[in-house]
Write a protein that holds these residues in place. Structure first.
Motif, PDB file in Angstrom:
ATOM      1  N   ALA B  66       0.948  -1.302  -0.127  1.00  0.00           N
ATOM      2  CA  ALA B  66       0.156   0.048   0.109  1.00  0.00           C
ATOM      3  C   ALA B  66       1.212   1.142   0.206  1.00  0.00           C
ATOM      4  O   ALA B  66       2.296   1.426   0.482  1.00  0.00           O
ATOM      5  CB  ALA B  66      -0.733   0.416   1.640  1.00  0.00           C
ATOM      6  N   PRO B  67       0.119   2.538  -0.196  1.00  0.00           N
ATOM      7  CA  PRO B  67       1.038   3.792   0.109  1.00  0.00           C
ATOM      8  C   PRO B  67       1.373   3.996   1.450  1.00  0.00           C
ATOM      9  O   PRO B  67       1.070   3.551   2.372  1.00  0.00           O
ATOM     10  CB  PRO B  67       0.501   5.046  -0.763  1.00  0.00           C
ATOM     11  N   SER B  68       2.462   4.529   1.255  1.00  0.00           N
ATOM     12  CA  SER B  68       2.724   4.574   2.485  1.00  0.00           C
ATOM     13  C   SER B  68       2.687   5.508   3.568  1.00  0.00           C
ATOM     14  O   SER B  68       2.681   5.193   5.116  1.00  0.00           O
ATOM     15  CB  SER B  68       4.071   5.603   1.979  1.00  0.00           C
ATOM     16  N   SER B  69       1.323   6.205   2.841  1.00  0.00           N
ATOM     17  CA  SER B  69       0.169   6.524   4.327  1.00  0.00           C
ATOM     18  C   SER B  69      -0.692   5.658   4.868  1.00  0.00           C
ATOM     19  O   SER B  69      -1.146   6.314   6.076  1.00  0.00           O
ATOM     20  CB  SER B  69      -0.777   7.999   3.432  1.00  0.00           C
ATOM     21  N   PHE B  70      -0.390   4.491   3.845  1.00  0.00           N
ATOM     22  CA  PHE B  70      -1.293   3.224   4.976  1.00  0.00           C
ATOM     23  C   PHE B  70      -0.704   2.541   5.832  1.00  0.00           C
ATOM     24  O   PHE B  70      -1.250   1.429   5.179  1.00  0.00           O
ATOM     25  CB  PHE B  70      -1.936   2.621   3.566  1.00  0.00           C
ATOM     26  N   ASP B  71       0.821   2.576   5.823  1.00  0.00           N
ATOM     27  CA  ASP B  71       2.062   1.322   5.964  1.00  0.00           C
ATOM     28  C   ASP B  71       1.599   0.678   6.695  1.00  0.00           C
ATOM     29  O   ASP B  71       1.123  -0.299   8.152  1.00  0.00           O
ATOM     30  CB  ASP B  71       3.090   2.252   6.459  1.00  0.00           C
ATOM     31  N   LEU B  72       0.633   1.758   8.337  1.00  0.00           N
ATOM     32  CA  LEU B  72       0.399   0.987   9.663  1.00  0.00           C
ATOM     33  C   LEU B  72      -1.189   0.356   9.633  1.00  0.00           C
ATOM     34  O   LEU B  72      -1.372   0.009  10.660  1.00  0.00           O
ATOM     35  CB  LEU B  72       0.013   2.625  10.995  1.00  0.00           C
ATOM     36  N   LEU B  73      -1.690   0.387   8.665  1.00  0.00           N
ATOM     37  CA  LEU B  73      -2.670   0.164   8.463  1.00  0.00           C
ATOM     38  C   LEU B  73      -2.745  -1.800   8.161  1.00  0.00           C
ATOM     39  O   LEU B  73      -3.556  -2.510   8.322  1.00  0.00           O
ATOM     40  CB  LEU B  73      -3.656   0.043   7.785  1.00  0.00           C
ATOM     41  N   LYS B  74      -1.472  -2.148   7.313  1.00  0.00           N
ATOM     42  CA  LYS B  74      -1.400  -2.746   6.507  1.00  0.00           C
ATOM     43  C   LYS B  74      -1.030  -4.177   7.397  1.00  0.00           C
ATOM     44  O   LYS B  74      -0.710  -4.250   8.737  1.00  0.00           O
ATOM     45  CB  LYS B  74      -0.017  -2.725   6.069  1.00  0.00           C
ATOM     46  N   PRO B  75      -1.925  -5.812   7.224  1.00  0.00           N
ATOM     47  CA  PRO B  75      -2.660  -5.888   6.016  1.00  0.00           C
ATOM     48  C   PRO B  75      -4.064  -5.354   6.565  1.00  0.00           C
ATOM     49  O   PRO B  75      -4.751  -5.402   7.234  1.00  0.00           O
ATOM     50  CB  PRO B  75      -2.845  -7.657   5.535  1.00  0.00           C
ATOM     51  N   TYR B  76      -4.851  -4.788   5.568  1.00  0.00           N
ATOM     52  CA  TYR B  76      -5.913  -4.383   5.189  1.00  0.00           C
ATOM     53  C   TYR B  76      -7.535  -4.328   4.357  1.00  0.00           C
ATOM     54  O   TYR B  76      -6.750  -5.304   2.665  1.00  0.00           O
ATOM     55  CB  TYR B  76      -5.839  -2.664   5.314  1.00  0.00           C
TER      56      TYR B  76
END
Lengths: 389, 142
Positions: B66-76
């Motif tokens: 995912a883009p870096s701004s969604f890093d903390l959510l992975k995997p989502y």
């Protein structure tokens, strides 16, 4: 409308070309095509360039003028135009050239397609590619480009029983073809196990289900059919084109497992050509993901809806089988410098129809087709080509 | 996404405001100025309408890259959802183990942080969806 022929083709190596600039690539492809067509620079009436996002990839807009300038054509003051339509931009540039010649506006036109994608990092490149989806209502919510195609793949599996192995069979086949193509980014065969065991990008699509990031350029010289023999012993006629659009967001489509833009563009092209899918010997379809090829061969009516997976698994789309699909290796193995894609697909068909396919030659190829997508299917372009006897 | 660009769409992103065609009654989300079914007849007749936020998963994926701004959510989980009014949208599915998500699962909209503009930028909020209570195993209760 008058007939239109392709009289010259040229492309660069596709791959991660750290030592080559956008200009280098565009000029190399263009000069090769001009050389192949045996024309002089002063014969060219216009230039169309397919390019998706030079502004974001290399922070340079206005690339059509740059290509003409560095090809040494500044003093000719050629009309040059950049064409954008997501991943379909190269195919759309070809369509502009076709229309310009068919209408009599121009006689000899050069079509180029180029993208320089590896000057930015992988994450940034993925974000740029995702911008061809709906930024307001898809990507802002976490949709990536592979994620949207994965959503199509999951629904295709749900409705038609398509399997992970059938998706993987697309990648295995296209790498097998790519291994026979000296300009392909990946000239290596891969196994089913490698595809199935690769890391996930967006479930059910893994790394080997996705086409790579690439640098590369491709160019074609076209002229009116009646003059083609003057320049070229083996001209190939571009007999018909079809273009169609659809909703920008995947979620607004009538059916997640069918790209209506492909269906309509295909019907338009076949109708204008007076041909049917059964007449096609060799096709280059937009396999930016493995699911895309399965949907494309269904939506172009090469196989029945839902049969794309089994047909691929049974080898019906392999080189010199029922219909030879992506003999170049496709976007998966040849690579996908986005702007170059539509032009490179056409070059593969021209080589096949000229009988210059080498180890990947389709026996007695008479009719070829290209299919190119923009976004998640908001744009589709189909071109149909025939060998000139 | 730049702040003004995000800010302009806040009514729809916060409150699921769509449009209802005054000519044929079709509901669209996000709002449209022209009804895709009625064309010119609908111009000037598109009325704002709040949608229920209740819907069904049509298809989904689990996003690992995912883009870096969604890093903390992975995997989502990302899904295409059909709201009960008929309009479809794309959203994350939360409060559920990714492996428990199914096509056909009933989900409801909740208000969550979507991201932010740059490292220290303005926070951006909007809808995500969670399973309607009684379906799937929530990590908090499992």
């Amino acid at each position: 409308m008058r007939g239109v022929a392709i009289i010259g083709v040229g492309e660069t190596q596709f791959g991660e070309l750290w030592d080559r600039s956008f200009r280098d690539l565009g000029i190399e492809a263009g000069l090769k095509a001009i050389e192949d067509a045996h024309i002089r620079a002063e014969d060219i009436d216009a230039l169309y360039i397919g390019n998706m996002s030079a502004g974001k990839f290399i922070e340079q807009e206005h690339v059509s003028a740059i290509v003409a300038d560095y090809a040494g054509l500044a003093d000719s003051h050629l009309p040059t135009t950049r064409v954008e339509g997501g991943g379909a931009c190269g195919a759309l540039a070809l369509l502009q050239a076709y229309a310009a010649i068919a209408s009599g506006l121009h006689d000899i036109v050069v079509v180029g397609g180029a993208e320089k994608m590896t000057d930015v990092g992988e994450v940034k490149a993925a974000e740029i590619l995702s911008a061809t989806a709906d930024q307001e209502w898809e990507t802002v919510f976490g949709a990536t480009f592979p994620a949207l195609y994965a959503i199509m793949a999951r629904r295709h599996m749900y409705e038609y029983g398509t399997t992970r192995e059938q998706l993987a069979a697309v990648a295995v086949k296209n790498h097998r073809h790519g291994a026979l193509n000296p300009v392909a980014q990946y000239q290596k065969e891969i196994t089913m196990e490698m595809v199935l065991n690769a890391g996930m990008v967006a479930d059910p699509l893994g790394v080997f289900d996705c086409a790579p990031l690439s640098d590369g350029a491709a160019a074609i010289v076209m002229c009116s059919l009646d003059r083609a023999r003057k320049f070229c012993e083996t001209p190939v006629e571009l007999i018909a084109s079809g273009q169609a659009s659809d909703t920008i967001a995947l979620h607004d489509r009538r059916d997640l497992t069918t790209m209506d833009a492909t269906v309509v563009a295909g019907k338009r092209a076949f109708h204008r050509a007076g041909l049917t899918p059964a007449d096609v010997d060799v096709a280059e379809v937009h396999d930016n993901f493995t699911i895309s090829e399965i949907m494309a061969i269904e939506d172009l009516r090469f196989v029945k809806k839902g049969q794309g997976g089994p047909a691929t698994e049974d080898g019906e789309t392999a080189l010199n089988s029922k219909i030879s699909v992506n003999t170049s290796g496709g976007l998966k193995a040849r690579g996908q410098p986005v702007g170059a894609t539509g032009v490179a697909q056409a070059i593969e068909i021209v080589r096949q129809l000229r009988g210059e396919g080498g180890k990947r030659q389709v026996t007695d190829a008479e009719v070829g087709l290209t299919h190119t997508l923009g976004g998640t299917g908001a744009t589709a372009v189909v071109h149909i080509f025939r060998r000139v006897r | 996404m730049a702040t003004p660009r995000f800010w302009r769409e806040i009514p729809s992103r916060y409150n699921l405001i769509g449009t209802k065609c005054g000519s044929c009654g079709t509901l669209d989300f996000p709002p449209r100025a022209v009804c895709p079914k009625c064309g010119r007849k609908s111009v000037g007749k598109m009325m704002k309408q709040k949608l229920s936020g209740i819907g069904t998963i049509i298809s989904y994926t689990i996003v690992y890259d995912a883009p870096s701004s969604f890093d903390l959510l992975k995997p989502y989980v990302l899904a295409v959802i059909e709201l009960k009014e008929g309009a479809r949208l794309t959203s994350q599915i939360i409060n559920v183990e990714p492996g428990d998500v199914k096509i056909g699962m009933r989900v409801e909209a909740v208000f969550r942080k979507l991201g932010q503009e740059g490292e220290a930028g303005i926070l951006q909020y909007g809808y995500k969806f969670k399973p309607v209570t009684g379906q799937g195993k929530s990590p908090a209760t499992a």
